[in-house]
Design a protein around this motif. Sequence first.
Motif, PDB file in Angstrom:
ATOM      1  N   LEU A  46       0.843  -1.184   0.000  1.00  0.00           N
ATOM      2  CA  LEU A  46       0.000   0.000   0.000  1.00  0.00           C
ATOM      3  C   LEU A  46       0.884   1.242   0.000  1.00  0.00           C
ATOM      4  O   LEU A  46       1.961   1.244   0.603  1.00  0.00           O
ATOM      5  CB  LEU A  46      -0.898   0.018   1.243  1.00  0.00           C
ATOM      6  CG  LEU A  46      -1.930  -1.112   1.330  1.00  0.00           C
ATOM      7  CD1 LEU A  46      -1.393  -2.259   2.150  1.00  0.00           C
ATOM      8  CD2 LEU A  46      -3.196  -0.587   1.929  1.00  0.00           C
ATOM      9  N   GLU A  47       0.413   2.274  -0.682  1.00  0.00           N
ATOM     10  CA  GLU A  47       1.121   3.551  -0.676  1.00  0.00           C
ATOM     11  C   GLU A  47       0.092   4.630  -0.371  1.00  0.00           C
ATOM     12  O   GLU A  47      -0.926   4.734  -1.066  1.00  0.00           O
ATOM     13  CB  GLU A  47       1.789   3.799  -2.024  1.00  0.00           C
ATOM     14  CG  GLU A  47       2.750   4.965  -1.986  1.00  0.00           C
ATOM     15  CD  GLU A  47       3.616   5.039  -3.229  1.00  0.00           C
ATOM     16  OE1 GLU A  47       3.859   6.162  -3.684  1.00  0.00           O
ATOM     17  OE2 GLU A  47       4.019   3.971  -3.738  1.00  0.00           O
ATOM     18  N   VAL A  52      -1.454  -0.822  -4.075  1.00  0.00           N
ATOM     19  CA  VAL A  52      -0.741  -0.632  -5.347  1.00  0.00           C
ATOM     20  C   VAL A  52      -0.238  -1.942  -5.944  1.00  0.00           C
ATOM     21  O   VAL A  52       0.072  -1.999  -7.126  1.00  0.00           O
ATOM     22  CB  VAL A  52       0.445   0.361  -5.200  1.00  0.00           C
ATOM     23  CG1 VAL A  52      -0.064   1.764  -4.902  1.00  0.00           C
ATOM     24  CG2 VAL A  52       1.430  -0.095  -4.146  1.00  0.00           C
ATOM     25  N   ASN A  53      -0.153  -3.002  -5.144  1.00  0.00           N
ATOM     26  CA  ASN A  53       0.347  -4.281  -5.663  1.00  0.00           C
ATOM     27  C   ASN A  53      -0.122  -5.412  -4.762  1.00  0.00           C
ATOM     28  O   ASN A  53      -0.161  -5.271  -3.541  1.00  0.00           O
ATOM     29  CB  ASN A  53       1.880  -4.260  -5.724  1.00  0.00           C
ATOM     30  CG  ASN A  53       2.436  -5.428  -6.510  1.00  0.00           C
ATOM     31  OD1 ASN A  53       1.715  -6.190  -7.146  1.00  0.00           O
ATOM     32  ND2 ASN A  53       3.742  -5.573  -6.454  1.00  0.00           N
ATOM     33  N   SER A 151       3.785  -3.835   8.229  1.00  0.00           N
ATOM     34  CA  SER A 151       4.892  -2.930   8.559  1.00  0.00           C
ATOM     35  C   SER A 151       4.817  -1.684   7.691  1.00  0.00           C
ATOM     36  O   SER A 151       4.572  -1.775   6.491  1.00  0.00           O
ATOM     37  CB  SER A 151       6.251  -3.591   8.294  1.00  0.00           C
ATOM     38  OG  SER A 151       6.446  -4.693   9.120  1.00  0.00           O
ATOM     39  N   ASP A 152       5.073  -0.541   8.317  1.00  0.00           N
ATOM     40  CA  ASP A 152       5.207   0.700   7.573  1.00  0.00           C
ATOM     41  C   ASP A 152       6.614   0.788   7.018  1.00  0.00           C
ATOM     42  O   ASP A 152       7.566   0.280   7.622  1.00  0.00           O
ATOM     43  CB  ASP A 152       4.946   1.908   8.477  1.00  0.00           C
ATOM     44  CG  ASP A 152       3.475   2.052   8.834  1.00  0.00           C
ATOM     45  OD1 ASP A 152       2.624   1.517   8.093  1.00  0.00           O
ATOM     46  OD2 ASP A 152       3.181   2.695   9.862  1.00  0.00           O
ATOM     47  N   GLY A 153       6.752   1.466   5.878  1.00  0.00           N
ATOM     48  CA  GLY A 153       8.068   1.688   5.301  1.00  0.00           C
ATOM     49  C   GLY A 153       8.911   2.567   6.227  1.00  0.00           C
ATOM     50  O   GLY A 153       8.390   3.479   6.883  1.00  0.00           O
ATOM     51  N   MET A 160       3.608  -2.651   3.962  1.00  0.00           N
ATOM     52  CA  MET A 160       3.617  -4.028   3.468  1.00  0.00           C
ATOM     53  C   MET A 160       2.786  -4.864   4.441  1.00  0.00           C
ATOM     54  O   MET A 160       2.941  -4.761   5.657  1.00  0.00           O
ATOM     55  CB  MET A 160       5.045  -4.561   3.407  1.00  0.00           C
ATOM     56  CG  MET A 160       5.178  -5.946   2.855  1.00  0.00           C
ATOM     57  SD  MET A 160       5.000  -6.033   1.078  1.00  0.00           S
ATOM     58  CE  MET A 160       6.442  -5.161   0.539  1.00  0.00           C
ATOM     59  N   GLN A 161       1.886  -5.698   3.883  1.00  0.00           N
ATOM     60  CA  GLN A 161       1.048  -6.577   4.699  1.00  0.00           C
ATOM     61  C   GLN A 161       1.153  -8.004   4.187  1.00  0.00           C
ATOM     62  O   GLN A 161       1.281  -8.227   2.976  1.00  0.00           O
ATOM     63  CB  GLN A 161      -0.420  -6.142   4.632  1.00  0.00           C
ATOM     64  CG  GLN A 161      -0.695  -4.790   5.200  1.00  0.00           C
ATOM     65  CD  GLN A 161      -2.159  -4.393   5.052  1.00  0.00           C
ATOM     66  OE1 GLN A 161      -2.956  -5.067   4.394  1.00  0.00           O
ATOM     67  NE2 GLN A 161      -2.523  -3.280   5.674  1.00  0.00           N
TER      68      GLN A 161
END
Length: 170
Positions: A46-47, A52-53, A151-153, A160-161
């Motif tokens: 996610l962004e 996003v993917n 986790s957050d970037g 990211m999940q």
Amino acid sequence: MQKRMKLVWIGLAATMLAAPCFAQNPEVKPGTRAAYFRLDFTVKELENGKLVNTRNYSTSASTSDNRNCSIRTGEKIPTQTEKGATYLDIGVNIDCNTLKLVDNQLSLFVTADISGVVPDPATKGAPVIRQNRWSATVLIPLKKAVTIFSSDGATTKTQMQLELTATPIP
């Protein structure tokens, strides 16, 4: 000679009758059946809160033994160092073990390592490696997608999940 042949046949019959006793798995308690599951992992990127993917990975696993189930996929990316070219392993590595059925939920230990290469304008064209590593014992309901890690970037507004769905195999 006939007496000896009778003894051979008796010995062979005794061995065949006893063979199933030796084939039992000591991990499974008498009277219990092993349970088999299809494990579906979904990696979500996610962004700014928007998806996003998405990538999907599946495997099967059992409560009957303590063997690991593993998923490995990725690439080896060449990088130039002072000593020459080296290769970095980039991709998805997921391991799970110690599966146990607890009521109507599945308990298992999951280790995940997810990495990727992204261009970064701040490094003037040199790629940046983003990596997420998690490991924990999780308890998930059957047939329901559950986010087990998130986790957050570290330097971006990305997240990211890792989601897991465990479906019993009849």
